[in-house]
Design a protein around this motif. Structure first.
Motif, PDB file in Angstrom:
ATOM      1  N   MET A 100      38.051  42.864  62.155  1.00 52.44           N
ATOM      2  CA  MET A 100      37.313  43.981  62.734  1.00 52.44           C
ATOM      3  C   MET A 100      36.179  43.467  63.631  1.00 52.44           C
ATOM      4  N   GLN A 101      35.458  42.450  63.156  1.00 48.69           N
ATOM      5  CA  GLN A 101      34.376  41.885  63.962  1.00 48.69           C
ATOM      6  C   GLN A 101      34.930  41.154  65.181  1.00 48.69           C
ATOM      7  N   MET A 102      36.104  40.557  65.014  1.00 47.45           N
ATOM      8  CA  MET A 102      36.757  39.878  66.125  1.00 47.45           C
ATOM      9  C   MET A 102      37.111  40.873  67.230  1.00 47.45           C
ATOM     10  N   GLN A 103      37.570  42.050  66.838  1.00 40.03           N
ATOM     11  CA  GLN A 103      37.890  43.088  67.818  1.00 40.03           C
ATOM     12  C   GLN A 103      36.643  43.524  68.579  1.00 40.03           C
ATOM     13  N   ARG A 104      35.504  43.564  67.876  1.00 42.39           N
ATOM     14  CA  ARG A 104      34.250  43.918  68.547  1.00 42.39           C
ATOM     15  C   ARG A 104      33.882  42.854  69.582  1.00 42.39           C
TER      16      ARG A 104
ATOM     17  N   GLN B 151      41.199  33.961  67.004  1.00 43.98           N
ATOM     18  CA  GLN B 151      42.349  34.860  66.864  1.00 43.98           C
ATOM     19  C   GLN B 151      43.539  34.117  66.252  1.00 43.98           C
ATOM     20  N   GLN B 152      43.725  32.895  66.680  1.00 49.08           N
ATOM     21  CA  GLN B 152      44.796  32.051  66.134  1.00 49.08           C
ATOM     22  C   GLN B 152      44.534  31.752  64.665  1.00 49.08           C
ATOM     23  N   TYR B 153      43.282  31.508  64.330  1.00 48.92           N
ATOM     24  CA  TYR B 153      42.879  31.226  62.946  1.00 48.92           C
ATOM     25  C   TYR B 153      43.218  32.423  62.047  1.00 48.92           C
ATOM     26  N   LEU B 154      42.904  33.625  62.514  1.00 48.55           N
ATOM     27  CA  LEU B 154      43.195  34.831  61.741  1.00 48.55           C
ATOM     28  C   LEU B 154      44.696  35.007  61.534  1.00 48.55           C
ATOM     29  N   ALA B 155      45.475  34.690  62.561  1.00 52.03           N
ATOM     30  CA  ALA B 155      46.934  34.784  62.425  1.00 52.03           C
ATOM     31  C   ALA B 155      47.424  33.829  61.340  1.00 52.03           C
ATOM     32  N   GLY B 156      46.796  32.657  61.245  1.00 46.71           N
ATOM     33  CA  GLY B 156      47.154  31.699  60.202  1.00 46.71           C
ATOM     34  C   GLY B 156      46.841  32.221  58.812  1.00 46.71           C
ATOM     35  N   LEU B 157      45.687  32.860  58.648  1.00 51.74           N
ATOM     36  CA  LEU B 157      45.328  33.440  57.352  1.00 51.74           C
ATOM     37  C   LEU B 157      46.341  34.500  56.929  1.00 51.74           C
ATOM     38  N   LYS B 158      46.768  35.313  57.887  1.00 53.14           N
ATOM     39  CA  LYS B 158      47.743  36.364  57.579  1.00 53.14           C
ATOM     40  C   LYS B 158      49.096  35.761  57.212  1.00 53.14           C
TER      41      LYS B 158
ATOM     42  N   ARG C 268      41.100  31.519  49.915  1.00 51.94           N
ATOM     43  CA  ARG C 268      39.771  32.144  49.865  1.00 51.94           C
ATOM     44  C   ARG C 268      38.753  31.276  50.602  1.00 51.94           C
ATOM     45  N   HIS C 269      38.837  29.968  50.382  1.00 53.71           N
ATOM     46  CA  HIS C 269      37.927  29.030  51.041  1.00 53.71           C
ATOM     47  C   HIS C 269      38.006  29.179  52.563  1.00 53.71           C
ATOM     48  N   TYR C 270      39.223  29.237  53.108  1.00 55.72           N
ATOM     49  CA  TYR C 270      39.387  29.348  54.558  1.00 55.72           C
ATOM     50  C   TYR C 270      39.045  30.747  55.062  1.00 55.72           C
ATOM     51  N   ALA C 271      39.189  31.757  54.214  1.00 50.19           N
ATOM     52  CA  ALA C 271      38.770  33.105  54.602  1.00 50.19           C
ATOM     53  C   ALA C 271      37.247  33.151  54.755  1.00 50.19           C
ATOM     54  N   HIS C 272      36.540  32.517  53.819  1.00 53.35           N
ATOM     55  CA  HIS C 272      35.077  32.426  53.937  1.00 53.35           C
ATOM     56  C   HIS C 272      34.689  31.669  55.205  1.00 53.35           C
ATOM     57  N   LYS C 273      35.441  30.611  55.519  1.00 53.19           N
ATOM     58  CA  LYS C 273      35.160  29.859  56.734  1.00 53.19           C
ATOM     59  C   LYS C 273      35.371  30.724  57.976  1.00 53.19           C
ATOM     60  N   ALA C 274      36.319  31.657  57.900  1.00 57.51           N
ATOM     61  CA  ALA C 274      36.539  32.566  59.029  1.00 57.51           C
ATOM     62  C   ALA C 274      35.291  33.388  59.303  1.00 57.51           C
TER      63      ALA C 274
END
Length: 239
Positions: free
Chosen positions: A18-22, A50-57, A170-176
């Motif tokens: 959501m913040q990325m979209q902003r 954006q690429q990082y978020l795709a990896g988390l998904k 979770r660790h990488y989500a926090h890093k995001a």
């Protein structure tokens, strides 16, 4: 526990998206203007995020279907993306566009570049980050990814630990969250940075409550449950 843990990981990813979209909306409103070199770096930072978020998904999808071992390669890519974003933030923070940054930006802006891949070596990126004085190294730590990812490798007849994979996710989500804050900072988007800071504070409070709950639950934990606790200790040691 699996469902609740994955739900929280998903919620963190959703907030970051959501913040990325902003950030992207703000950048789109400025399209058409000539970008300075450090501003080009900000644009690439958003692309890599954006690429990082795709990896988390993608990791969420694999874990939902039980493909734990297959997440290792994506975790490795997330670690590289994490370092690249920190590296690209440095010219905006310290005002110096080094020759390495120029080479990186020239490489990713090439007409033959189809994705954000680093044209300079991983060692050069890590060394530049370690020498930087404009970031908080206690917050933006660089971990030995090889050790962290080793816990996801099957050993003999012992399968990969789903618990450890979820913890690493979770660790990488926090890093995001950290990366979004950093991208917002160099882009001058104070509202996005503040939203990420507030959400991170909320997560820290929630994690503290969960940690206290786990301590209470494990005070009289049966011997058969000790293996899962050892998994958590093994993961913490790896990081």
């Amino acid at each position: 526990m699996y469902q609740s843990d994955m739900k929280l990981n998903h919620q963190i990813t959703q907030h970051v998206e959501m913040q990325m979209q902003r950030l992207k909306s703000s950048a789109a409103s400025a399209d058409g203007r000539m970008l300075l070199p450090h501003q080009q770096g900000q644009e690439v930072m958003r692309d890599i995020l954006q690429q990082y978020l795709a990896g988390l998904k993608a990791i969420s999808c694999l874990l939902d279907h039980g493909y734990v071992a297959q997440t290792r390669g994506i975790f490795q890519t997330l670690g590289d993306d994490y370092e690249d974003i920190i590296f690209l933030s440095l010219p905006s923070l310290d005002g110096e566009l080094t020759s390495l940054h120029k080479a990186y930006l020239k490489g990713v802006s090439s007409a033959h570049c189809e994705a954000c891949y680093s044209p300079i070596t991983r060692c050069e990126i890590r060394s530049t980050i370690k020498q930087a004085k404009t970031i908080n190294h206690n917050v933006f730590q660089i971990y030995p990814k090889k050790q962290a990812l080793q816990v996801l490798r099957p050993q003999g007849d012992k399968p990969c630990s789903t618990t450890l994979a979820i913890s690493l996710h979770r660790h990488y989500a926090h890093k995001a969250l950290l990366l979004t804050m950093l991208t917002a900072k160099v882009s001058g988007e104070d509202d996005v940075m503040r939203a990420c800071l507030n959400y991170r504070a909320h997560l820290e409070i929630s994690d503290e409550l969960v940690w206290q709950r786990d301590i209470e639950e494990h005070q009289e934990v049966p011997a058969s449950m000790h293996s899962s606790m050892n998994d958590r200790e093994e993961y913490a040691a790896a990081l």
